[in-house]
Design an enzyme around this catalytic site. Structure first.
Site, PDB file in Angstrom:
ATOM      1  N   HIS A 165      37.119  43.389  40.890  1.00 35.71           N
ATOM      2  CA  HIS A 165      38.334  42.714  41.328  1.00 35.71           C
ATOM      3  C   HIS A 165      37.971  41.579  42.270  1.00 35.71           C
ATOM      4  O   HIS A 165      37.044  41.727  43.065  1.00 35.71           O
ATOM      5  CB  HIS A 165      39.294  43.685  42.030  1.00 35.71           C
ATOM      6  CG  HIS A 165      40.683  43.172  42.096  1.00 35.71           C
ATOM      7  ND1 HIS A 165      41.111  42.343  43.107  1.00 35.71           N
ATOM      8  CD2 HIS A 165      41.725  43.317  41.253  1.00 35.71           C
ATOM      9  CE1 HIS A 165      42.369  42.021  42.887  1.00 35.71           C
ATOM     10  NE2 HIS A 165      42.766  42.595  41.763  1.00 35.71           N
TER      11      HIS A 165
ATOM     12  N   ASP B 189      43.743  48.434  35.919  1.00 37.08           N
ATOM     13  CA  ASP B 189      43.894  48.310  34.472  1.00 37.08           C
ATOM     14  C   ASP B 189      43.119  49.363  33.705  1.00 37.08           C
ATOM     15  O   ASP B 189      43.445  49.685  32.565  1.00 37.08           O
ATOM     16  CB  ASP B 189      43.459  46.915  34.013  1.00 37.08           C
ATOM     17  CG  ASP B 189      44.489  45.875  34.409  1.00 37.08           C
ATOM     18  OD1 ASP B 189      45.665  46.243  34.525  1.00 37.08           O
ATOM     19  OD2 ASP B 189      44.114  44.717  34.615  1.00 37.08           O
TER      20      ASP B 189
END
Ligand code: CMC
Length: 431
Positions: free
Chosen positions: A308, A366
């Site tokens: 991320h 996700d």
């Protein structure tokens, strides 16, 4: 904006320039460079905006090193366990948790806008059946500006409010219709006696010939996925919405731009890409091969659902979803699904591999949302539309905040030009 708390001094080209510094309520200080070009004749350079605050905001705060995500000050894990999606929508939009009366009123307003203009059905039918539901959503949401003329004037606060409610209320209907169209089934109208998440499941999985009974644990997991994706500060799609609307464009066009940006595999498209990767890996014994590829500098392959830009410790949303994933998989009795076995083993291997540890790469939201959506029965092509429908409230809240800000200016970045300087045109016969 607050008054400057200190001053930073820039020494450049033999001169010194004082730049105001703002101290936020949380997070690092911010150096104000708005007058830098006028004073010093230089631009700053920050492709990817890794060190640039593009706006001031009071909606969402992230501390990537500590794995903290707050909406209006409330931690995401508390919201995910104690609240629900529509209450979080209210919080994001209006800044405070609602009273019972305010919540009831808000839920009624959203519920009364869930149907879409009947003529929009014809618009759907213009798409090829094999269109990706995200392609359909970009088109249909953009086309809302052709159907809802009474909420296009962004200078009118009431019209902005109506557009916000319409977008939040109609997005599940649009996402479900995009899905139904892609599988050749009839559109299913919304049911206002169901809550937001259960109604979305109903519109996706029910058929006229058979009622779909929404399992409350599945509906709760769906609501959690929506809650956890509701807003995420100035990410790529939110910044796209802000930039698009800085020109005064109508809200439906701007949210369509956000959906288009979200579709990319480095952003919201990662949940689909992650499941496709798990399928490609196929069996646990092939994991080492894919881990080696992810580490190979000459191979563009990345482990989807890992890493991320902001979180460098843990993704707080992923922590909550991991727990939801375990609950849903147990409920649906699918723990032995080979794909989920690959996911579990990949998570274990990556979390213990020095490359991933050193680069601070761990499963993101996700990774787990894809696993839950697969178990619920969504095809991978619907994963990103679900993300889009959750994030709509974040886009809308950030858009409303920006439009109401008297300091709003059209977004217009500058560049580091490295092309040819002036040269004279050469006639074609002389080239
Ligand atoms: N697999 C393997 N290596 C990776 C990965 C990955 N998933 N992510 C980053 N790296 C490596 C990258 O190669 C680079 O190595 P080096 O320093 O040797 O060049 C280093 O880690 C830093 O990567 P970066 O691209 O500079 O980091 P970034 O902050 O620009 O990118 C990211 C963040 C999310 C785009 C990236 O981690 C990625 O592509 N992940 C896979 C896609 C994904 O899961 N995206 C969903 C993000 S969460 C939901 C959302 O926000 O939409």
């Amino acid at each position: 904006m607050t008054t400057p708390s200190k001053t930073a001094t820039l020494n450049y080209d033999g001169k010194s320039f004082d730049l105001p510094v703002y101290t936020p309520t949380a997070g690092p200080d911010v150096i104000d460079i708005r007058k830098l070009y006028a004073q010093a004749g230089v631009f700053t350079y920050d492709p990817g905006y890794t060190s640039t605050a593009s706006c001031d905001s009071t909606i969402t705060y992230i501390d990537g090193d500590e794995g903290i995500l707050l909406h209006r000050g409330y931690p995401i894990d508390q919201l995910a366990s104690k609240s629900h999606f529509l209450e979080v929508c209210y919080l994001l939009l209006y800044g405070e948790l609602p009273s019972s009366f305010q919540l009831e009123d808000f839920e009624t307003r959203v519920t009364r806008h869930t149907m879409i203009h009947e003529q929009m059905h014809n618009f759907f039918r213009g798409f090829r059946r094999d269109a990706h539901p995200m392609a359909t959503m970009v088109g249909v949401v953009g086309a809302m500006s052709a159907f809802y003329h009474d909420s296009l004037d962004v200078t009118d606060p009431w019209q902005r409010e109506v557009a916000s409610i319409r977008l939040i209320a109609k997005m599940p209907t649009i996402a479900a219709m995009a899905y139904k169209y892609s599988i050749g089934q009839p559109f299913v109208y919304p049911r206002n006696d169901l809550d937001y998440a259960a109604n979305f499941l109903h519109m996706c999985f029910s058929v006229p010939a058979e009622t779909y009974h929404v399992n409350p644990i599945v509906a709760r997991a769906m609501d959690r996925i929506l809650t956890l994706h509701a807003d995420h500060e100035q990410n790529a799609s939110t910044s796209t919405v802000r930039l698009a609307s800085s020109s005064g464009a109508n809200p439906f066009a701007c949210i369509a731009a956000g959906i288009a940006c979200l579709w990319g595999p480095a952003h919201g498209g990662a949940n689909q890409a992650c499941l496709e990767m798990l399928r490609e890996i196929g069996t646990v014994d092939r994991i080492p091969e894919f881990i080696a590829r992810a580490k190979d500098k000459n191979d563009p392959f990345r482990l989807m659902g890992f890493g991320h830009r902001v979180y460098k410790n843990t993704d707080p949303r992923a922590k909550v979803l991991k727990q939801s994933a375990d609950e849903v998989l147990e409920l649906l009795g699918v723990q032995d699904n080979p794909l989920l076995q690959v996911a579990k083993e990949l998570e274990h291997v990556a979390l213990n591999d020095p490359y991933f540890i050193e680069k601070k790469l761990f499963p993101n939201v996700d990774f787990y949302s894809g696993i839950i959506l697969e178990a619920i029965g969504f095809p991978t092509s619907m994963f990103t539309p679900v993300f889009a429908l959750s994030r709509t409230v974040g886009w809308v809240s950030q858009w409303k905040e920006m439009i109401a800000d008297p300091q709003m200016k059209i977004g217009r970045p500058r560049q580091l030009y490295m092309g040819e300087t002036h040269r004279d045109y050469i006639d074609i016969e002389n080239r």
